[in-house]
Design a protein around this motif. Structure first.
Motif, PDB file in Angstrom:
ATOM      1  N   ARG A 419       0.539  -1.166  -0.271  1.00 34.12           N
ATOM      2  CA  ARG A 419      -0.559  -0.155   0.042  1.00 34.12           C
ATOM      3  C   ARG A 419       0.745   1.476   0.211  1.00 34.12           C
ATOM      4  N   LYS A 420       2.305   0.969   0.082  1.00 32.32           N
ATOM      5  CA  LYS A 420       2.502   2.621   0.536  1.00 32.32           C
ATOM      6  C   LYS A 420       3.487   2.586  -0.423  1.00 32.32           C
ATOM      7  N   SER A 421       3.705   2.002  -0.816  1.00 29.29           N
ATOM      8  CA  SER A 421       4.353   1.977  -2.568  1.00 29.29           C
ATOM      9  C   SER A 421       3.719   2.337  -3.712  1.00 29.29           C
ATOM     10  N   LEU A 422       2.523   1.853  -3.653  1.00 28.86           N
ATOM     11  CA  LEU A 422       0.957   2.542  -4.105  1.00 28.86           C
ATOM     12  C   LEU A 422       0.589   3.553  -4.141  1.00 28.86           C
ATOM     13  N   ARG A 423       0.033   4.167  -3.368  1.00 31.46           N
ATOM     14  CA  ARG A 423      -0.117   5.169  -2.304  1.00 31.46           C
ATOM     15  C   ARG A 423       1.519   6.697  -2.630  1.00 31.46           C
ATOM     16  N   THR A 424       2.200   6.063  -2.573  1.00 28.68           N
ATOM     17  CA  THR A 424       3.583   7.091  -2.644  1.00 28.68           C
ATOM     18  C   THR A 424       3.834   7.286  -3.976  1.00 28.68           C
ATOM     19  N   ASN A 425       3.007   6.464  -5.306  1.00 24.23           N
ATOM     20  CA  ASN A 425       2.849   7.542  -6.792  1.00 24.23           C
ATOM     21  C   ASN A 425       1.530   7.725  -7.104  1.00 24.23           C
ATOM     22  N   TYR A 426       1.180   8.473  -6.609  1.00 23.95           N
ATOM     23  CA  TYR A 426      -0.124   9.247  -6.520  1.00 23.95           C
ATOM     24  C   TYR A 426       0.194  10.109  -5.403  1.00 23.95           C
ATOM     25  N   GLY A 427      -0.143  11.509  -7.080  1.00 25.69           N
ATOM     26  CA  GLY A 427      -0.791  12.683  -5.698  1.00 25.69           C
ATOM     27  C   GLY A 427      -2.024  13.684  -5.493  1.00 25.69           C
ATOM     28  N   MET A 428      -2.616  13.372  -4.156  1.00 25.40           N
ATOM     29  CA  MET A 428      -3.906  13.926  -4.274  1.00 25.40           C
ATOM     30  C   MET A 428      -4.330  14.990  -3.899  1.00 25.40           C
ATOM     31  N   VAL A 429      -4.844  16.023  -4.555  1.00 21.80           N
ATOM     32  CA  VAL A 429      -5.072  16.895  -4.630  1.00 21.80           C
ATOM     33  C   VAL A 429      -7.087  16.839  -4.148  1.00 21.80           C
ATOM     34  N   LEU A 430      -7.327  17.740  -2.692  1.00 19.25           N
ATOM     35  CA  LEU A 430      -9.106  16.526  -2.498  1.00 19.25           C
ATOM     36  C   LEU A 430      -9.547  18.434  -2.452  1.00 19.25           C
ATOM     37  N   GLN A 431     -10.257  17.956  -2.174  1.00 17.91           N
ATOM     38  CA  GLN A 431     -11.419  19.591  -2.194  1.00 17.91           C
ATOM     39  C   GLN A 431     -11.357  19.947  -0.671  1.00 17.91           C
ATOM     40  N   GLU A 432     -11.349  18.687   0.023  1.00 13.93           N
ATOM     41  CA  GLU A 432     -11.555  19.012   1.545  1.00 13.93           C
ATOM     42  C   GLU A 432      -9.519  19.269   1.763  1.00 13.93           C
ATOM     43  N   THR A 433      -9.480  20.033   2.168  1.00 14.12           N
ATOM     44  CA  THR A 433      -7.786  20.430   2.829  1.00 14.12           C
ATOM     45  C   THR A 433      -7.473  19.774   3.587  1.00 14.12           C
ATOM     46  N   TRP A 434      -5.861  19.237   4.644  1.00 14.54           N
ATOM     47  CA  TRP A 434      -5.855  19.041   5.527  1.00 14.54           C
ATOM     48  C   TRP A 434      -3.968  19.462   5.754  1.00 14.54           C
ATOM     49  N   LEU A 435      -4.098  19.816   7.078  1.00 13.84           N
ATOM     50  CA  LEU A 435      -2.570  20.529   7.557  1.00 13.84           C
ATOM     51  C   LEU A 435      -1.843  19.866   8.386  1.00 13.84           C
ATOM     52  N   LYS A 436      -1.147  20.135   9.280  1.00 12.58           N
ATOM     53  CA  LYS A 436      -0.812  19.798  10.111  1.00 12.58           C
ATOM     54  C   LYS A 436      -0.170  20.744  11.278  1.00 12.58           C
ATOM     55  N   SER A 437      -0.018  20.707  12.276  1.00 18.91           N
ATOM     56  CA  SER A 437       0.539  21.678  12.790  1.00 18.91           C
ATOM     57  C   SER A 437       1.852  21.652  12.794  1.00 18.91           C
ATOM     58  N   GLY A 438       2.550  22.708  12.746  1.00 13.87           N
ATOM     59  CA  GLY A 438       3.921  23.314  12.216  1.00 13.87           C
ATOM     60  C   GLY A 438       4.185  23.983  11.340  1.00 13.87           C
ATOM     61  N   THR A 439       5.284  24.010  10.945  1.00 10.05           N
ATOM     62  CA  THR A 439       5.624  25.526   9.790  1.00 10.05           C
ATOM     63  C   THR A 439       5.391  25.472   8.236  1.00 10.05           C
ATOM     64  N   VAL A 440       5.059  26.488   7.754  1.00  7.26           N
ATOM     65  CA  VAL A 440       4.613  26.069   6.117  1.00  7.26           C
ATOM     66  C   VAL A 440       5.116  25.570   5.164  1.00  7.26           C
ATOM     67  N   ARG A 441       6.832  25.445   5.933  1.00  6.30           N
ATOM     68  CA  ARG A 441       7.794  24.594   5.322  1.00  6.30           C
ATOM     69  C   ARG A 441       7.435  23.249   5.266  1.00  6.30           C
ATOM     70  N   GLU A 442       7.185  22.535   6.563  1.00  6.81           N
ATOM     71  CA  GLU A 442       7.173  21.175   7.396  1.00  6.81           C
ATOM     72  C   GLU A 442       6.105  20.840   6.092  1.00  6.81           C
ATOM     73  N   ASN A 443       4.620  21.192   5.980  1.00  2.00           N
ATOM     74  CA  ASN A 443       3.483  21.201   5.330  1.00  2.00           C
ATOM     75  C   ASN A 443       4.014  20.977   3.957  1.00  2.00           C
ATOM     76  N   ILE A 444       4.123  21.741   3.568  1.00  2.00           N
ATOM     77  CA  ILE A 444       4.803  21.654   1.846  1.00  2.00           C
ATOM     78  C   ILE A 444       5.461  20.282   1.917  1.00  2.00           C
ATOM     79  N   SER A 445       6.830  20.577   2.122  1.00  7.66           N
ATOM     80  CA  SER A 445       7.586  19.417   2.852  1.00  7.66           C
ATOM     81  C   SER A 445       7.174  17.471   3.026  1.00  7.66           C
ATOM     82  N   MET A 446       5.724  17.844   3.181  1.00  6.01           N
ATOM     83  CA  MET A 446       5.277  16.218   4.396  1.00  6.01           C
ATOM     84  C   MET A 446       5.722  15.153   3.019  1.00  6.01           C
ATOM     85  N   GLY A 447       5.437  15.388   2.130  1.00  4.65           N
ATOM     86  CA  GLY A 447       5.305  13.948   0.812  1.00  4.65           C
ATOM     87  C   GLY A 447       7.047  13.841   0.653  1.00  4.65           C
TER      88      GLY A 447
END
Length: 591
Positions: A419-447
């Motif tokens: 599953r991990k390798s499958l999902r790593t090869n997809y990029g998703m942008v959804l209507q419902e956004t998700w951000l984590k607590s942290g810096t803007v840099r950490e949110n962008i570089s999550m993947g």
């Protein structure tokens, strides 16, 4: 029928206790130390009472006080009191170590299970209910467990220790105490059996209330926009009233335990007092020994009060623990196959063969779905709400497994891929956004955590969010909250788009990816998407059909079936369902 229910409750409690002991097992050293300290503290406490009786005998009368003997007894009592205090402190440290280590492990297991639960469990259970199990129920369990360890060992040892001291002093009076004891045990047992189901009901209703509050707070704008405040308050009042009733019942029955056992204790004390007084008159006991007995009678009956209280709290704790263990024991998502392959060097050729899927097996949804997607194609999914667009995305990402048929990527069945390798090869942008607590840099570089500063800035520029970030107080080091408070919905969505722009996986999924962005920015983002999608297999879900005109294939879905497919111009020429959907956008508009 009632007998079967009672047996089931007993078995449930036994099974829950067994699971609790499994969590306690790794900390057996603290359990042994706690029991050891209790075994030392209790006899010392009882010996202090014995010394008090001897001190009374030293005060025979006016001018007949044995000051030397009295002094040595008082010094010994002070030393013993200090040692008892140290031992009790050490015992409490051990008890706290046991309880909070166990609670930590349970919460850790519960949270880890949430990470592996199939999506259907999260969909079927409210977030508030799950949160209530992990937080509120575990806290209630901790309180009961702590009380159990703090008082249970001490109480049991006190009972047996007191009996030994009493039988040493006088067998007849001790028999009076022993004969009256079963009444206290019967009362505690009678009440405890009836409180478990009440505390279980209280715990379940509390979880329902937590879930409702979570839902209302999370959707407060919707509630106010539709004037649903009164209905929300009425629903909350109904749940709150049920919680009040279940709590009152549980508290009322559990509170009977203490006064009932105290009444029995009063009988024991009175029996010891009468029998002891007669023995003093007969000369078989001294006044000091009678004082000892009265103290022992109090000390003997006190643990029964504590045990009854502990039993009541344990009923509540076990009811809460059962709910937590139900979560921990939920079947996880089906694991990857032992020989599952890592998906590498992906081209992006996707093949859906005779796919069938239903959320509810009794109600068919997607049937005989066939689709071939070549590398680099842009596939748009359109259709009315509930037609199965997002379901196909869930199947491609393997959030759900198909009931029948196969999905292949580059001729590899996705069930044979991790599953991990499958999902790593997809990029998703959804209507419902998700951000984590942290810096803007950490949110962008999550993947892509090892991304360079240049790569992050380049992705932000491509997503048209770089200038906005620069205006933030600390730029890319600005800390944002989990829900991105202070950011507009469009800004949050742009950050999520930048996250995908940085990873640039071989396959893309865009589910209403520009729904919260203004028209001017959307045009720029669409240009960025076009650049990003070149050579990449892309799935696009859009309600605004004007945004998918240049898709290679448009799949028109209805009731889980693909009823039309082709490019934009071909579908308009056919004048079918897509033609109606497309033109419905302009109904009532002045062109």
């Amino acid at each position: 029928m009632d007998k079967v229910k009672n047996n089931k409750k007993i078995n449930d409690k036994k099974e829950t206790l067994r699971k609790v002991f499994l969590y306690i097992k790794p900390y057996w050293i603290y359990v042994i130390l706690s029991v050891l300290f209790a075994a030392i503290t209790v006899p010392m406490s009882l010996y202090v009472l014995f010394l008090m009786g001897r001190a009374v005998d030293c005060i025979i009368g006016i001018g007949k006080v044995d000051f030397i003997g009295l002094k040595s007894i008082i010094v010994l009592m002070i030393v013993l009191g200090a040692l008892i205090g140290i031992m009790q402190w050490a015992m409490n440290v051990c008890n706290n170590k046991i309880v909070y280590n166990v609670i930590r492990d349970i919460r850790k297991d519960a949270f880890e299970k949430i990470q592996t639960l199939p999506l259907k469990y999260i969909d079927k259970n409210s977030y508030g209910e799950i949160v209530s199990k992990v937080i509120a129920d575990v806290d209630q369990f901790a309180d009961g467990l702590l009380m159990g360890f703090t008082q249970l060992f001490t109480s049991i040892i006190t009972i047996f220790g007191t009996l030994i001291f009493m039988f040493y002093e006088s067998v007849p009076i001790s028999l009076v105490v022993v004969c009256l004891t079963p009444i206290s045990l019967f009362v505690a047992s009678f009440i405890a059996k009836r409180t478990y189901s009440m505390f279980k009901s209280q715990s379940e209703t509390r979880g329902e209330q937590t879930a409702f509050i979570d839902e209302m707070i999370g959707n407060q704008k919707v509630v106010q926009a539709f004037g649903h405040e009164k209905e929300a308050v009425d629903t909350f009042d109904e749940i709150n009233n049920r919680l009040e009733k279940s709590s009152l019942n549980a508290t009322f029955f559990s509170s009977i335990t203490n006064p009932a056992t105290r009444f029995v204790n009063g009988l024991v004390y009175a029996g010891v007092g009468i029998a002891g007084a007669l023995s003093v008159i007969n000369g078989s006991l001294t006044v000091g020994t009678l004082t000892c007995f009265l103290n022992y009678a109090n000390q003997y009956t006190k643990p029964f009060n504590e045990i009854s209280g502990v039993v009541t709290e344990l009923q509540n704790a076990l009811a809460c623990a059962k709910r937590v263990f139900e979560l921990i024991e939920e079947p996880p998502d089906s694991p990857d196959l032992e020989n599952a392959k890592e998906l590498t060097n992906v081209k992006g050729e996707i093949d859906l063969k005779d796919v069938e899927f239903s959320y509810n097996l009794e109600k068919k949804f997607i049937e005989n779905l066939n689709l071939q997607v070549k590398q680099g194609q842009k596939i748009a999914l359109v259709g009315p709400t509930g037609c199965g667009k997002t379901t196909i995305i869930n199947l491609l990402m393997r959030f759900y497994d198909v009931n029948d048929g196969d999905i292949e990527i580059d001729n590899n069945n996705i069930k044979e891929i991790t599953r991990k390798s499958l999902r790593t090869n997809y990029g998703m942008v959804l209507q419902e956004t998700w951000l984590k607590s942290g810096t803007v840099r950490e949110n962008i570089s999550m993947g892509k955590p090892n991304a360079t500063e240049e790569e992050i800035i380049s992705a932000a520029k491509a997503a048209r969010v770089h200038n906005f970030i620069r205006r933030m107080p600390k730029g890319y080091d600005t800390v944002i909250t989990e829900n991105g408070e202070g950011l507009s919905q469009g800004q949050k969505q742009l950050l999520c788009i930048a996250r995908v722009m940085l990873c640039l996986p071989p396959m893309l999924i865009l589910d209403e990816a520009t729904s919260s962005i203004d028209t001017r920015t959307e045009i720029k983002i669409q240009e960025a998407f076009m650049t990003m999608m070149k050579g990449r297999t892309s799935f696009i879900i859009a309600h605004r059909l004007s945004t998918i005109r240049d898709a290679d294939i448009i799949l028109v879905m209805k009731d889980g079936h693909i009823i039309e497919q082709g490019n934009h111009d071909k579908l308009l020429e056919n004048r079918g369902f897509y033609y109606e959907l497309y033109n419905s956008q302009f109904v009532g508009k002045v062109l």
